[in-house]
Write an enzyme that holds these catalytic residues in place. Structure first.
Site, PDB file in Angstrom:
ATOM      1  N   CYS A  26       0.369   0.376   3.451  1.00 29.44           N
ATOM      2  CA  CYS A  26       0.557  -0.618   2.374  1.00 29.44           C
ATOM      3  C   CYS A  26       2.013  -0.648   1.924  1.00 29.44           C
ATOM      4  O   CYS A  26       2.716   0.352   1.985  1.00 29.44           O
ATOM      5  CB  CYS A  26      -0.296  -0.253   1.163  1.00 29.44           C
ATOM      6  SG  CYS A  26      -2.043  -0.196   1.508  1.00 29.44           S
TER       7      CYS A  26
ATOM      8  N   GLY B 296      -7.435  -0.709  20.251  1.00 28.93           N
ATOM      9  CA  GLY B 296      -7.796  -1.436  21.467  1.00 28.93           C
ATOM     10  C   GLY B 296      -8.976  -0.899  22.233  1.00 28.93           C
ATOM     11  O   GLY B 296      -9.138  -1.212  23.412  1.00 28.93           O
TER      12      GLY B 296
ATOM     13  N   ASN C 199      -4.960   4.460   3.622  1.00 27.13           N
ATOM     14  CA  ASN C 199      -4.161   3.501   4.389  1.00 27.13           C
ATOM     15  C   ASN C 199      -2.729   3.530   3.860  1.00 27.13           C
ATOM     16  O   ASN C 199      -2.410   2.874   2.867  1.00 27.13           O
ATOM     17  CB  ASN C 199      -4.764   2.101   4.258  1.00 27.13           C
ATOM     18  CG  ASN C 199      -3.997   1.080   5.051  1.00 27.13           C
ATOM     19  OD1 ASN C 199      -2.912   1.361   5.572  1.00 27.13           O
ATOM     20  ND2 ASN C 199      -4.534  -0.111   5.145  1.00 27.13           N
TER      21      ASN C 199
ATOM     22  N   ASN D 167      -2.778 -10.070  12.978  1.00 27.19           N
ATOM     23  CA  ASN D 167      -3.395 -10.454  11.713  1.00 27.19           C
ATOM     24  C   ASN D 167      -2.468 -10.145  10.564  1.00 27.19           C
ATOM     25  O   ASN D 167      -1.714  -9.171  10.589  1.00 27.19           O
ATOM     26  CB  ASN D 167      -4.761  -9.771  11.525  1.00 27.19           C
ATOM     27  CG  ASN D 167      -4.646  -8.447  10.810  1.00 27.19           C
ATOM     28  OD1 ASN D 167      -4.502  -8.379   9.593  1.00 27.19           O
ATOM     29  ND2 ASN D 167      -4.680  -7.360  11.577  1.00 27.19           N
TER      30      ASN D 167
END
Lengths: 267, 314
Positions: B134, B248, B131, B73
């Site tokens: 970035c 996963g 996060n 993605n």
């Protein structure tokens, strides 16, 4: 509200080269599906992770106790799907997305449907619903060639006589479906247009409808991962209140008001 | 039938969870869509999609492509910004008896800090997940997460703005994941999430060009699980912080791999896309495992004992 259902395949057959109709039993919320909505199907074998993602398929037609999906084999996922047999269970999530708006129309309303290739299936379902409320739609269907024809039989069974065109002239008019549709629009008295097909076709239908000031709804397609509105893979640009924003094809669509879609550079 | 209630509660550096099953940021939106399938209150926590100071447009299409047992993605962290989160998404999530972990994104250290300030002012989170994958625009777009010093800088900035738990979400796109993990611990992180997606690409062989408009994307799904488990194993040995394992996970057995490798909690990510009930199935499977194997908290990191036992035997 969508749900997850394990459906036992009633029938699965090839209806044109590379095109399959998959018939499944109605269950739960699926019985309330509207034309333009879709079902996302898990095509991998149990205990396997390949192909990973579900495949979104639009609803082709329904009966009291069953509904069917019509798809074309284009890659690994649909190839694998085509190998499922009657009696096997299929993991389906649906109904998903926002379908066509049509209950606002009066009986006898002048409605035109424009379908291109594998964009035909949701329009067959829409025809069923329109006929139920006293609307006999005029249907324009375009295909690459006579070999790729789908949905014609279903329309004829319902008493409709679609105007057919093929890119190579092997059936009906030679050329794009938008050409014959343009001629019909020029004759006037069309209240609403519903279209489904490849993006360039939809852009042309939207432009024509816009030129004649006719209401137009388009069902769009984009690559999806989740199909329920969280991953933001299948977005398309829409115009709202003078500003452009991304709309999720799987959730805010797949049906959009054609005037709101940003056709140039919108994907 | 054993109806005994199983204790799955766990404390992640000050964040008390009723159970260790969460949903990973970016795979669950802000909960609204999944609330049509189940009660979000059954989850230990929801890690919401990344929230930035101002709206982010995201990348052009195609944004995704399917790969063997996985997907790439390159959504580009499209989101409507912190004000929209506070006004539209937070009130909805607050209806549910679950913890809200806000994933914070930014292009500068200052942006991360200001997002947290805004959320703190309205008590809009139970914890923050930073996060650090970035792009850092001041450093020419290289990710904060690929450099221990930059990662520490972001964690410090957020740390100074809140007393709530701060979780650093580590990028796996580094040579040694323990370096960044240690840097985040020293900078004041309360817990670590690992891992984010793996930088990858796919080429359309017919058109002879990259599939994704962004060229590169992040690989997720079952394909990455063994690498993610290895990284949890390594970090468990290197730092003294609770870990949230992800990468996963599709079933309880997958989750148990992470827990036995040292994760105190787990997050279900890409599996949410293909099975809306994946997180609940993971939860019930962990409950079942606890019934058979004993207390949850004792399972955390237990696979490491194997090595100790082996060395004693030797």
């Amino acid at each position: 509200m969508p749900g997850q259902y394990q459906l036992e395949i009633i029938d699965h057959r090839q209806v044109a080269p590379g095109h399959f109709e998959l018939t499944l039993p109605q269950q739960g919320e699926l019985a309330r599906a509207e034309p333009g909505q879709f079902v996302s199907v898990l095509v991998r074998a149990p205990e396997s992770f390949d192909p990973l993602l579900r495949r979104p398929l639009s609803i082709y037609r329904t009966a009291e106790d069953r509904f069917s999906l019509l798809y074309r084999v284009v890659g690994r996922g649909t190839r694998r799907l085509s190998q499922f047999r009657a009696g096997e269970a299929l993991d389906c999530v649906g109904p998903l997305g926002r379908g066509f708006t049509y209950r606002d129309l009066s009986p006898g309303a002048k409605v035109v449907l424009v379908g291109g290739g594998v964009g035909v299936p949701p329009l067959v379902f829409l025809s069923q619903k329109l006929l139920q409320i006293g609307i006999v739609p005029e249907v324009f269907a375009g295909y690459a060639s006579s070999e790729h024809v789908v949905g014609l039989g279903a329309w004829r069974e319902a008493g409709l006589e679609p105007v057919v065109s093929t890119d190579d002239g092997s059936l009906g008019y030679r050329g794009y479906v938008t050409q014959v549709f343009a001629e019909r629009l020029a004759q006037g008295s069309v209240e609403r247009v519903y279209a489904c097909g490849p993006r360039p076709m939809l852009a042309e239908v939207a432009a024509l409808a816009g030129r004649y000031g006719v209401d137009c709804q388009v069902a769009m397609e984009e690559w999806m991962a989740c199909g329920i509105g969280v991953c933001l893979s299948c977005v398309t640009k829409v115009q709202e209140g003078g500003a452009n924003r991304w709309a999720r094809v799987c959730r805010e669509g797949p049906v959009f008001d054609a005037r709101k879609v940003v056709w140039q550079g919108g994907s | 039938m054993d109806h005994e209630v199983v204790d799955l509660s766990v404390n992640l550096g000050g964040l008390a969870l009723k159970n260790p099953v969460m949903v990973a940021s970016g795979t669950f939106g802000y909960g609204k869509e999944f609330a049509e399938f189940f009660d979000l209150g059954r989850l230990g926590a929801v890690m919401v999609k990344g929230v930035s100071l101002v709206p982010w447009e995201g990348n052009p299409l195609p944004r995704i492509v399917e790969t063997p047992a996985g997907m790439l993605n390159a959504i580009g962290l499209q989101n409507a910004g912190v004000d929209h989160y506070l006004k539209e998404d937070l009130p909805f999530l607050r209806q549910f008896d679950t913890r809200i972990i806000v994933n914070v994104i930014g292009k500068t250290v200052e942006e991360y800090a200001r997002v947290v300030e805004r959320i703190e002012a309205q008590e809009g989170a139970d914890a923050y997940e930073i996060n650090i994958s970035c792009p850092n625009i001041k450093e020419g777009g290289i990710s904060f997460g690929s450099d221990p010093a930059l990662a520490a800088e972001v964690v410090k900035a957020v740390r100074s703005r809140t007393r709530r738990p701060v979780i650093a979400k580590l990028s796996p796109n580094v040579t040694d994941v323990t370096e960044v993990a240690i840097a985040c611990q020293l900078a004041g992180a309360d817990a670590l999430s690992l891992v984010n997606t793996f930088l990858a690409m796919a080429i359309d062989v017919d058109r002879e060009r990259p599939v994704l408009a962004n060229v590169f994307g992040g690989l997720s799904g079952p394909a990455i699980r063994p690498i993610a488990v290895r990284m949890v194993w390594e970090v468990y040995r290197a730092v003294d912080l609770p870990l949230i394992g992800m990468g996963g996970i599709t079933s309880a057995r997958d989750a148990l791999e992470f827990i036995l490798a040292g994760a105190s909690a787990v997050a279900v990510g890409t599996a949410n896309f293909t099975n809306p009930y994946a997180s609940l199935e993971v939860l019930s499977g962990i409950q079942e495992a606890v019934r058979r194997r004993g207390p949850y908290r004792e399972m955390i990191g237990r696979a490491h004992r194997w090595q100790k036992e082996r060395s004693i035997d030797d």
